[in-house]
Scaffold this motif. Structure first.
Motif, PDB file in Angstrom:
ATOM      1  N   ILE A   1       0.811  -1.228   0.000  1.00  0.00           N
ATOM      2  CA  ILE A   1       0.000   0.000   0.000  1.00  0.00           C
ATOM      3  C   ILE A   1       0.843   1.277   0.000  1.00  0.00           C
ATOM      4  O   ILE A   1       0.288   2.365  -0.117  1.00  0.00           O
ATOM      5  CB  ILE A   1      -0.956   0.032   1.204  1.00  0.00           C
ATOM      6  CG1 ILE A   1      -0.165   0.123   2.523  1.00  0.00           C
ATOM      7  CG2 ILE A   1      -1.882  -1.170   1.209  1.00  0.00           C
ATOM      8  CD1 ILE A   1      -1.027   0.395   3.725  1.00  0.00           C
ATOM      9  N   ALA A   2       2.172   1.153   0.130  1.00  0.00           N
ATOM     10  CA  ALA A   2       3.035   2.336   0.251  1.00  0.00           C
ATOM     11  C   ALA A   2       2.833   3.304  -0.912  1.00  0.00           C
ATOM     12  O   ALA A   2       2.723   4.522  -0.713  1.00  0.00           O
ATOM     13  CB  ALA A   2       4.495   1.913   0.347  1.00  0.00           C
ATOM     14  N   ASN A   3       2.771   2.773  -2.137  1.00  0.00           N
ATOM     15  CA  ASN A   3       2.621   3.633  -3.311  1.00  0.00           C
ATOM     16  C   ASN A   3       1.210   4.208  -3.438  1.00  0.00           C
ATOM     17  O   ASN A   3       0.993   5.177  -4.173  1.00  0.00           O
ATOM     18  CB  ASN A   3       2.967   2.852  -4.582  1.00  0.00           C
ATOM     19  CG  ASN A   3       4.434   2.451  -4.633  1.00  0.00           C
ATOM     20  OD1 ASN A   3       5.288   3.149  -4.083  1.00  0.00           O
ATOM     21  ND2 ASN A   3       4.727   1.329  -5.280  1.00  0.00           N
ATOM     22  N   GLN A   4       0.260   3.609  -2.725  1.00  0.00           N
ATOM     23  CA  GLN A   4      -1.126   4.057  -2.836  1.00  0.00           C
ATOM     24  C   GLN A   4      -1.474   5.165  -1.849  1.00  0.00           C
ATOM     25  O   GLN A   4      -2.455   5.880  -2.045  1.00  0.00           O
ATOM     26  CB  GLN A   4      -2.067   2.861  -2.601  1.00  0.00           C
ATOM     27  CG  GLN A   4      -1.942   1.766  -3.657  1.00  0.00           C
ATOM     28  CD  GLN A   4      -2.756   0.541  -3.269  1.00  0.00           C
ATOM     29  OE1 GLN A   4      -2.680   0.069  -2.135  1.00  0.00           O
ATOM     30  NE2 GLN A   4      -3.522   0.024  -4.205  1.00  0.00           N
TER      31      GLN A   4
ATOM     32  N   ILE B   1      -9.117  -1.743   4.486  1.00  0.00           N
ATOM     33  CA  ILE B   1      -9.529  -1.024   5.694  1.00  0.00           C
ATOM     34  C   ILE B   1      -8.631   0.174   5.986  1.00  0.00           C
ATOM     35  O   ILE B   1      -9.108   1.279   6.280  1.00  0.00           O
ATOM     36  CB  ILE B   1      -9.577  -1.974   6.908  1.00  0.00           C
ATOM     37  CG1 ILE B   1     -10.722  -2.978   6.738  1.00  0.00           C
ATOM     38  CG2 ILE B   1      -9.763  -1.183   8.203  1.00  0.00           C
ATOM     39  CD1 ILE B   1     -10.773  -4.045   7.820  1.00  0.00           C
ATOM     40  N   ILE B   2      -7.317  -0.013   5.928  1.00  0.00           N
ATOM     41  CA  ILE B   2      -6.399   1.077   6.254  1.00  0.00           C
ATOM     42  C   ILE B   2      -6.515   2.214   5.235  1.00  0.00           C
ATOM     43  O   ILE B   2      -6.576   3.393   5.595  1.00  0.00           O
ATOM     44  CB  ILE B   2      -4.949   0.567   6.333  1.00  0.00           C
ATOM     45  CG1 ILE B   2      -4.823  -0.416   7.495  1.00  0.00           C
ATOM     46  CG2 ILE B   2      -3.976   1.731   6.509  1.00  0.00           C
ATOM     47  CD1 ILE B   2      -3.449  -1.022   7.628  1.00  0.00           C
ATOM     48  N   LEU B   3      -6.565   1.880   3.954  1.00  0.00           N
ATOM     49  CA  LEU B   3      -6.679   2.903   2.914  1.00  0.00           C
ATOM     50  C   LEU B   3      -8.011   3.655   3.047  1.00  0.00           C
ATOM     51  O   LEU B   3      -8.057   4.881   2.907  1.00  0.00           O
ATOM     52  CB  LEU B   3      -6.571   2.262   1.536  1.00  0.00           C
ATOM     53  CG  LEU B   3      -5.217   1.628   1.186  1.00  0.00           C
ATOM     54  CD1 LEU B   3      -5.285   0.936  -0.166  1.00  0.00           C
ATOM     55  CD2 LEU B   3      -4.117   2.675   1.200  1.00  0.00           C
ATOM     56  N   THR B   4      -9.078   2.922   3.318  1.00  0.00           N
ATOM     57  CA  THR B   4     -10.380   3.565   3.519  1.00  0.00           C
ATOM     58  C   THR B   4     -10.349   4.501   4.712  1.00  0.00           C
ATOM     59  O   THR B   4     -10.895   5.610   4.674  1.00  0.00           O
ATOM     60  CB  THR B   4     -11.476   2.493   3.723  1.00  0.00           C
ATOM     61  OG1 THR B   4     -11.451   1.567   2.640  1.00  0.00           O
ATOM     62  CG2 THR B   4     -12.858   3.143   3.788  1.00  0.00           C
TER      63      THR B   4
ATOM     64  N   CYS C   1      -4.622   9.907  -0.102  1.00  0.00           N
ATOM     65  CA  CYS C   1      -4.752  11.188   0.608  1.00  0.00           C
ATOM     66  C   CYS C   1      -5.262  12.285  -0.324  1.00  0.00           C
ATOM     67  O   CYS C   1      -6.117  13.097   0.045  1.00  0.00           O
ATOM     68  CB  CYS C   1      -3.415  11.588   1.223  1.00  0.00           C
ATOM     69  SG  CYS C   1      -2.895  10.518   2.590  1.00  0.00           S
ATOM     70  N   GLY C   2      -4.745  12.309  -1.549  1.00  0.00           N
ATOM     71  CA  GLY C   2      -5.222  13.277  -2.535  1.00  0.00           C
ATOM     72  C   GLY C   2      -6.685  13.055  -2.882  1.00  0.00           C
ATOM     73  O   GLY C   2      -7.460  14.017  -3.027  1.00  0.00           O
ATOM     74  N   LEU C   3      -7.086  11.782  -2.973  1.00  0.00           N
ATOM     75  CA  LEU C   3      -8.481  11.469  -3.284  1.00  0.00           C
ATOM     76  C   LEU C   3      -9.412  11.899  -2.148  1.00  0.00           C
ATOM     77  O   LEU C   3     -10.556  12.271  -2.392  1.00  0.00           O
ATOM     78  CB  LEU C   3      -8.642   9.966  -3.539  1.00  0.00           C
ATOM     79  CG  LEU C   3      -8.309   9.488  -4.955  1.00  0.00           C
ATOM     80  CD1 LEU C   3      -8.476   7.979  -5.048  1.00  0.00           C
ATOM     81  CD2 LEU C   3      -9.177  10.177  -5.983  1.00  0.00           C
TER      82      LEU C   3
END
Length: 334
Positions: free
Chosen positions: A63-66, A128-131, A71-73
């Motif tokens: 997920i590092a590159n995401q 979950i973490i990205l959300t 955050c921008g989204l």
């Protein structure tokens, strides 16, 4: 087709739990006091546990590159929420006294205690973490720009209603903004702390002990069913005749949550190649009006009843439009 079936099945499972919450409310197992306690439990305990427990299903390298994109989204999603809510309110010719109530109902949504578990159920625990990061970014703007909007709207309404013997009280934008009192504590909440802790655990590759991780996972697993039962409680309190007369609320929900989400899906798909990130963003955007909206509106002397109708009606509609949005994303991608 299997992905569509699995996604819709998860939504239907959650809908059945909403029905259970409705029945429990009618049988007086859940009342207003119990509902408030369950919401507090969700926000402060089960959701943070769910976020931390998700570290066992994802590697930081994955997920590092995401993270920068996510955050921008988060910023873009909030701006899109405001824009589409304003467009919908203008199209529906909402009157000036309830205009901001409509807008706030479109930006203060169930991104956390419904969005996170629903997206995890549909797209997997690795999301979950990205959300949670998207939720954190949105909340920063919600508790700053959103609250400032309510304060300004309150003074606008008061300036229209207060007429002295000499002249009407003049509205002062600077005075309204000066009443916005925010500190760093306004942005800190258990879900945000849990998301940052989860990222730290992943980044430094710190494993969560099996027993602790299993306990967190078990508690976090309560998030989805409890949140759906709370929605069932809200539905049970809905006054059907009054709600059906609020045709603007129904149309606002259709434009803001369904049409807006579909439009956003195709716009994001043009510029973003990561389908998983696009799906997370679109489903977060589609989450219904938040349960705390009536309290926010009431605290600024707005129409709390109208805000409650936004909350309940959008929640009910979400179980109709969410499966359709999932099907559209999977069947008709760019």
């Amino acid at each position: 087709m299997e992905g569509i079936s699995a996604g819709i099945s998860q939504i239907l499972i959650l809908a059945l739990i909403v029905v259970l919450g409705f029945v429990l409310s009618k049988l007086n197992f859940i009342d207003e006091h119990t509902s408030n306690k369950l919401v507090a439990l969700l926000i402060n305990v089960t959701l943070p546990c769910m976020i931390i427990a998700s570290t066992s299903s994802v590697e930081f390298n994955q997920i590092a590159n995401q993270i920068p994109l996510v955050c921008g989204l988060g910023i873009l999603l909030f701006l899109a929420m405001v824009l589409i809510s304003v467009i919908a309110a203008f199209l529906l010719r909402v009157n000036s006294d309830t205009f901001v109530c409509f807008i706030f109902s479109g930006i203060c949504t169930q991104t956390a205690f419904i969005g996170v578990p629903v997206i995890a159920a549909v797209l997997g625990d690795s999301t979950i973490i990205l959300t949670s990061l998207i939720v954190a970014i949105i909340n920063v703007f919600l508790f700053s720009v959103g609250i400032a909007m309510l304060v300004v709207d309150q003074q606008l309404r008061e300036s229209r209603g207060q007429v002295s013997a000499d002249n009407q009280k003049k509205f002062s934008l600077s005075n309204a903004l000066s009443r916005v009192s925010l500190s760093w504590k306004s942005f800190v909440n258990p879900a945000l702390v849990a998301a940052l802790l989860a990222l730290a655990l992943l980044f430094f590759r710190i494993p969560v002990p099996h027993v602790l991780g299993s306990a967190l996972d078990m508690v976090g697993g309560l998030t989805a069913p409890i949140s759906m039962m709370v929605i069932g409680f809200y539905v049970s309190r809905m006054h059907v005749k009054e709600s059906l007369s609020q045709w603007r609320v129904f149309l606002f929900g259709f434009i803001r949550f369904f049409l807006g989400s579909v439009a956003l899906f195709y716009v994001f798909s043009i510029f973003i190649t990561d389908n998983l990130i696009v799906s997370i963003a679109v489903l977060e955007f589609a989450m219904p009006t938040g349960a705390m909206v009536p309290a926010f509106i009431a605290s600024h002397k707005g129409d709390a009843l109208l805000a409650s109708e936004h909350t309940v009606i959008s929640a009910v509609l979400s179980f109709v439009y969410l499966p359709i949005i999932i099907a559209i994303m999977m069947l008709f991608p760019l």
